[in-house]
Design a protein around this motif. Structure first.
Motif, short mmCIF file in Angstrom:
data_model
loop_
_atom_site.label_atom_id
_atom_site.label_comp_id
_atom_site.label_asym_id
_atom_site.label_seq_id
_atom_site.Cartn_x
_atom_site.Cartn_y
_atom_site.Cartn_z
N ARG A 155 77.77 53.23 39.05
CA ARG A 155 78.02 54.29 40.03
C ARG A 155 76.92 54.29 41.08
NH1 ARG A 155 79.47 57.64 36.56
NH2 ARG A 155 77.46 58.58 36.07
N TRP A 156 75.68 54.18 40.64
CA TRP A 156 74.57 54.17 41.59
C TRP A 156 74.57 52.89 42.43
CZ3 TRP A 156 69.17 56.52 40.58
CH2 TRP A 156 69.30 57.88 40.28
N GLU A 157 74.88 51.77 41.81
CA GLU A 157 74.89 50.50 42.53
C GLU A 157 75.94 50.49 43.64
OE1 GLU A 157 74.86 45.75 41.39
OE2 GLU A 157 75.62 47.20 39.93
N ASN A 158 77.07 51.16 43.43
CA ASN A 158 78.16 51.18 44.40
C ASN A 158 78.25 52.47 45.18
OD1 ASN A 158 79.08 48.58 43.58
ND2 ASN A 158 79.97 49.52 41.77
N LEU B 163 70.13 56.01 49.04
CA LEU B 163 69.05 56.41 48.14
C LEU B 163 69.39 56.07 46.68
CD1 LEU B 163 66.28 57.82 48.23
CD2 LEU B 163 67.48 59.94 47.73
N LEU B 164 70.63 56.30 46.28
CA LEU B 164 71.05 55.98 44.91
C LEU B 164 71.11 54.47 44.71
CD1 LEU B 164 73.78 58.67 44.16
CD2 LEU B 164 71.32 58.73 43.69
N ARG B 165 71.60 53.74 45.70
CA ARG B 165 71.63 52.28 45.60
C ARG B 165 70.22 51.72 45.47
NH1 ARG B 165 75.16 52.81 49.97
NH2 ARG B 165 73.62 51.84 51.33
N ALA C 14 68.67 49.65 42.26
CA ALA C 14 68.04 48.33 42.46
C ALA C 14 66.59 48.35 41.98
CB ALA C 14 68.12 47.94 43.93
N SER C 15 65.88 49.43 42.25
CA SER C 15 64.49 49.52 41.81
C SER C 15 64.39 49.52 40.30
CB SER C 15 63.84 50.80 42.36
OG SER C 15 63.79 50.76 43.76
N LEU C 16 65.22 50.32 39.64
CA LEU C 16 65.21 50.35 38.17
C LEU C 16 65.48 48.97 37.59
CD1 LEU C 16 67.21 53.57 37.27
CD2 LEU C 16 64.85 53.07 36.65
N GLN C 17 66.53 48.33 38.07
CA GLN C 17 66.91 47.03 37.54
C GLN C 17 65.84 45.99 37.81
OE1 GLN C 17 70.79 46.65 39.37
NE2 GLN C 17 71.81 47.36 37.51
N GLN C 18 65.29 45.97 39.02
CA GLN C 18 64.28 44.98 39.35
C GLN C 18 63.00 45.18 38.55
OE1 GLN C 18 63.84 45.12 43.60
NE2 GLN C 18 65.86 44.25 43.96
N GLN D 292 58.64 59.85 40.80
CA GLN D 292 59.67 60.78 41.23
C GLN D 292 61.05 60.31 40.75
OE1 GLN D 292 59.00 60.89 45.48
NE2 GLN D 292 57.82 62.78 45.33
N LEU D 293 61.30 59.01 40.82
CA LEU D 293 62.57 58.48 40.33
C LEU D 293 62.70 58.73 38.83
CD1 LEU D 293 65.18 56.82 40.64
CD2 LEU D 293 63.78 54.75 40.35
N PHE D 294 61.63 58.46 38.09
CA PHE D 294 61.65 58.70 36.65
C PHE D 294 61.84 60.18 36.34
CE2 PHE D 294 59.11 54.65 35.29
CZ PHE D 294 60.16 53.86 35.74
N ASP D 295 61.19 61.06 37.12
CA ASP D 295 61.37 62.50 36.94
C ASP D 295 62.82 62.90 37.17
OD1 ASP D 295 58.68 62.88 36.38
OD2 ASP D 295 58.18 63.66 38.38
#
Length: 173
Positions: free
Chosen positions: A131-134, A139-141, A145-149, A96-99
């Motif tokens: 922008r998402w990190e901050n 949900l965006l944070r 974090a999920s993408l980066q990890q 879902q995140l990738f979509d």
């Protein structure tokens, strides 16, 4: 320091649920969620690859000069292998995140990347991640974090990354 009220939490939860439901609906209408794995992969789909090919070098910037295509391909293979071992519910959330990031209808407003991932500049990708990190939205944070990890785990799980960070590798048994 501002305190978070119950009403604020409910708003964030409602917004997050609506965003994921909307992405899921859009993905199913466009055939994105039902898409099969790309050739050579177990979990990653053709629609995921352009986004990941652009994100990997930006996320790993400073970890190693990752301009080499072989490193990106290897990281994609490790990421795919890791995703193949996720429980089904978690795997669905990653899809879902990738979509959400792959569909042009949701990518532009949520990331600021209005064209395709292939045309995105490194600075635009860094701005999106920052922008998402901050973000004030949890949900965006969590998505950032999920993408980066996921990307960092896929890279540092590969033997070619170990020498760069001083890890001698696992002991011989």
């Amino acid at each position: 320091m501002a305190t978070t009220t119950r009403r604020d939490l409910l708003k964030v939860g409602l917004f997050g649920s609506a965003a994921l439901a909307g992405a899921g609906l859009l993905g199913s209408l466009s055939g994105c969620s039902a898409e099969r794995a790309a050739s050579g992969f177990e979990m990653l789909r053709d629609s995921d690859l352009p986004m990941l090919r652009r994100l990997i070098p930006v996320v790993l910037e400073g970890a190693k000069p990752i301009s080499d295509t072989a490193h990106v391909v290897g990281t994609l293979a490790s990421l795919d292998q890791g995703l193949a071992h996720l429980p089904p519910a978690l795997s669905k959330q990653v899809q879902q995140l990738f979509d959400l990031l792959s569909l042009s209808l949701t990518r532009g407003p949520l990331t600021g990347i209005w064209g395709g991932w292939e045309q995105a500049k490194d600075s635009e990708i860094q701005a999106f991640l920052q922008r998402w990190e901050n973000s004030s939205l949890a949900l965006l944070r969590q998505g950032c974090a999920s993408l980066q990890q996921m990307i960092l785990m896929a890279w540092y799980g590969r033997a070619e990354s170990w020498q760069h960070c001083g890890y001698p590798g696992p002991p011989a048994i």
